[in-house]
Design a protein around this motif. Structure first.
Motif, PDB file in Angstrom:
ATOM      1  N   VAL A 175      -2.504   5.346   2.941  1.00 31.16           N
ATOM      2  CA  VAL A 175      -2.579   6.189   3.823  1.00 31.16           C
ATOM      3  C   VAL A 175      -1.763   7.630   3.819  1.00 31.16           C
ATOM      4  N   GLU A 176      -2.215   8.470   4.302  1.00 30.95           N
ATOM      5  CA  GLU A 176      -1.345   9.767   4.505  1.00 30.95           C
ATOM      6  C   GLU A 176      -1.393  10.458   5.894  1.00 30.95           C
ATOM      7  N   VAL A 177      -0.360  10.702   6.278  1.00 25.94           N
ATOM      8  CA  VAL A 177      -0.270  10.900   7.923  1.00 25.94           C
ATOM      9  C   VAL A 177       0.223  12.402   8.161  1.00 25.94           C
TER      10      VAL A 177
ATOM     11  N   VAL B  32       0.708  -0.852   0.108  1.00 22.71           N
ATOM     12  CA  VAL B  32      -0.025  -0.104  -0.042  1.00 22.71           C
ATOM     13  C   VAL B  32       0.836   1.046   0.055  1.00 22.71           C
ATOM     14  N   GLN B  33       0.330   2.425  -0.254  1.00 22.69           N
ATOM     15  CA  GLN B  33       0.953   3.706  -0.565  1.00 22.69           C
ATOM     16  C   GLN B  33       0.931   4.496   0.876  1.00 22.69           C
ATOM     17  N   PHE B  34       2.096   4.773   1.233  1.00 22.69           N
ATOM     18  CA  PHE B  34       2.461   5.574   2.583  1.00 22.69           C
ATOM     19  C   PHE B  34       2.857   6.879   2.435  1.00 22.69           C
ATOM     20  N   GLU B  35       2.417   7.845   2.822  1.00 24.26           N
ATOM     21  CA  GLU B  35       2.840   9.332   2.496  1.00 24.26           C
ATOM     22  C   GLU B  35       2.775   9.903   3.990  1.00 24.26           C
ATOM     23  N   VAL B  36       3.705  11.002   4.132  1.00 23.59           N
ATOM     24  CA  VAL B  36       3.907  11.966   4.907  1.00 23.59           C
ATOM     25  C   VAL B  36       4.257  13.191   4.272  1.00 23.59           C
ATOM     26  N   PRO B  37       3.581  13.906   3.772  1.00 22.94           N
ATOM     27  CA  PRO B  37       3.850  15.018   2.828  1.00 22.94           C
ATOM     28  C   PRO B  37       5.132  15.853   3.577  1.00 22.94           C
ATOM     29  N   ALA B  38       4.658  16.261   4.881  1.00 21.97           N
ATOM     30  CA  ALA B  38       5.463  17.367   5.506  1.00 21.97           C
ATOM     31  C   ALA B  38       6.667  17.032   5.518  1.00 21.97           C
TER      32      ALA B  38
ATOM     33  N   GLU C 110      11.164   3.844  10.389  1.00 26.07           N
ATOM     34  CA  GLU C 110      12.002   3.409   9.128  1.00 26.07           C
ATOM     35  C   GLU C 110      12.118   4.374   8.254  1.00 26.07           C
ATOM     36  N   ASN C 111      11.149   5.377   8.138  1.00 22.00           N
ATOM     37  CA  ASN C 111      11.307   6.626   7.076  1.00 22.00           C
ATOM     38  C   ASN C 111      11.784   8.084   7.621  1.00 22.00           C
ATOM     39  N   GLY C 112      12.359   7.976   8.938  1.00 24.84           N
ATOM     40  CA  GLY C 112      13.115   9.090   9.429  1.00 24.84           C
ATOM     41  C   GLY C 112      11.981  10.159   9.922  1.00 24.84           C
TER      42      GLY C 112
ATOM     43  N   THR D  52       6.277   6.282  -0.285  1.00 27.91           N
ATOM     44  CA  THR D  52       7.100   4.955  -0.398  1.00 27.91           C
ATOM     45  C   THR D  52       5.720   3.946  -0.311  1.00 27.91           C
ATOM     46  N   GLN D  53       6.098   2.675  -0.461  1.00 26.49           N
ATOM     47  CA  GLN D  53       5.130   1.555  -0.471  1.00 26.49           C
ATOM     48  C   GLN D  53       5.622   0.815   0.836  1.00 26.49           C
TER      49      GLN D  53
END
Length: 344
Positions: free
Chosen positions: A339-341, A259-265, A284-286, A270-271
């Protein structure tokens, strides 16, 4: 009173004392870095704080119950050395008087305010589980509250009993404090020897069913004591226990799909695998999020899901309004769709 914490952000406290309790536990006193000795801490007895240390370039937080009473100028914590315990072992080996530490605000639903006592209580603990119930006992005794306290604790020996001398002193000084210490090896003491089971529980506290019971200790100990206490007639509404254990990842809806994972800020896109724990993915994505108790209890990892769906295994510190707005606890949330967080 100290108002050190603003908007649930960590504050800096200083170690003002450190001493060894047993062969594998040390106690610490933390105070404000301000010089005013009249400043005191406000919290609910039984609650915990999360301490953060920068280790190997990463901020690591762990939660520890407070063993001191409110309205003191310090917070007292007791830390046990454990195999692989990154923060605990660092504190025992390297955190000393004069050193500073990042601390999150006291929190936790297991406390003597939200879980109000009857006129008679039983405090039931083993190992480091003694810390939050010790805070409760000291608070009631300090306030001269008309509460009859039976303090039941299980330990290996007197030398391995945290606060052994202090417990015996309280027992001798206060007629409403009844120490019931059960030791696997009682050599050199007048305390009984045995393993705490239902019969011992009945013997140590014959009127257990008439009391409000507060329980904290290792997971299996708590499971056994809950079963024993209820079997001895304790009202479930008068039974309270610390839920301070890591939550197992909930993956029954996970088929391993991406699934797609995003934290725009933070420029993250990434998937990830469906069913992954949100906290793990953020780390894991800092993404700089504080993840302290990892048990869905402290609320430090609260974030907002602005798009998509997560499943939750704890909503302990979240209000209905926050849930409706999409807030979740990252340590106890599993990603179920794209999701977007947001951290705001």
């Amino acid at each position: 009173m100290i108002n050190e914490w603003q908007n649930n952000q960590p504050t800096t406290l200083r170690c003002i004392d450190k001493w060894q309790e047993t062969s594998d536990t040390f106690s610490f006193k933390l105070a404000s870095t301000q010089s005013d000795p009249t400043l005191t801490f406000d919290f609910k007895p039984g609650q915990f704080v999360s301490l953060g240390f920068e280790l190997a370039g990463k901020m690591e937080y762990r939660a520890y119950s407070i063993s001191s009473a409110p309205a003191e100028h310090y917070l007292q914590l007791t830390v046990k050395r454990v195999d692989g315990g990154l923060v605990s072992n660092h504190m025992i080996d390297h955190f000393n008087v004069g050193d500073n530490v990042s601390v999150l605000a006291p929190t936790g639903p297991f406390n003597a305010v939200d879980c109000a006592p009857k006129s008679k209580v039983a405090l039931l603990s083993a190992g480091c589980g003694i810390t939050p119930v010790m805070s409760m006992a000291k608070t009631w005794l300090k306030a001269q509250a008309d509460i009859d306290i039976t303090f039941i604790h299980m330990a290996k020996s007197s030398a391995q009993t945290i606060y052994f001398d202090e417990l015996e002193t309280l027992h001798s000084l206060y007629p409403n404090f009844h120490l019931r210490l059960l030791l696997k090896d009682n050599a050199g003491t007048e305390h009984p020897q045995g393993r705490l089971d239902q019969e011992w529980l009945r013997a140590l506290c014959p009127d257990l069913s008439e009391r409000t019971v507060y329980l904290c200790g290792p997971t299996q100990f708590m499971q056994d004591m809950e079963q024993n206490a209820l079997a001895l007639g304790v009202d479930p509404s008068q039974f309270h226990q610390e839920s301070f254990t890591p939550i197992e990842a909930h993956t029954e809806n996970s088929g391993g799909d991406a699934v797609q994972f995003e934290v725009p800020a933070f420029g993250v896109a990434t998937q990830v695998e469906q069913g992954a724990t949100l906290a793990d993915v953020l780390e894991e994505n800092g993404v700089p999020i504080i993840i302290a108790c990892r048990s869905g209890m402290c609320g430090s990892c609260k974030c907002k899901v602005t798009k998509g769906e997560v499943s939750r295994t704890s909503t302990e510190t979240l209000t209905e309004e926050e849930l409706a707005q999409g807030y979740t606890l990252a340590c106890s949330s599993q990603i179920q769709s794209d999701v977007e967080v947001s951290l705001t």
